[in-house]
Design an enzyme around this catalytic site. Sequence first.
Site: not given
Length: 233
Positions: A120, A215, A217
């Site tokens: 990002c 993202h 994660e």
Amino acid sequence: MRENGVSGRPLIGVSTYLESKVSWGVWELPAALLPAGYPRLVRAAGGLTAMLPPDDPSYAAEVVARLDGVVVAGGPDVEPERYGAAREERTGPPARERDAWELALIEAALASGTPLLGICRGMQLMNVALGGTLVQHMEGHVERVGAFGTHAVKPVPGTLYESVVPEASTDVPTYHHQAVDRLGRDLVVSAYAEDGTIEAVELPRPAWALGVQWHPEMGEDTRVMAALVRAAS
């Protein structure tokens, strides 16, 4: 990959937030912090995590030399002055210490050939580090404030990203209001959103340098991080 006597897993440095006031227990203090999804993802991909809080940019090359891979994490908007633009109304407040430190990490990783993943904000900083610019505000990539949404991403054939995630379209976790505008030096686009937004950029081989606008994660797909860990091995 550095052997440390305990594990041969690659050591992946991940940049952190720097907040002026964070509360825990009886404490309210400045803190360098990292959302837990990042070390979870690195661990699931087979790596070890080292947090890289903002520091003197002159130390970046020494820090990167001790790592097997670097991740520049998500976070606040990049200061527009970094890419020669005037601040627009909806651009967030500056995070100058992070900008300076993470740009130095990116430059050190590229100079040394250390595998690099930008997430990002990290992808946006990669673009800025290589002379590119950003769109300071766009609609449609935040479903609601404080909540990640999802949208489809399509890889560009023949790219590093497409070799890692070959499906014609993949849903990814997303939360951003800025994006790549003018592409930085030597970067190539490796994924797009359905609305044409650039969703991934990379440097041509033999470098291993990839930026993704979403993202990973915050999802279950470990393939992008696992590819970084393999490169770091």
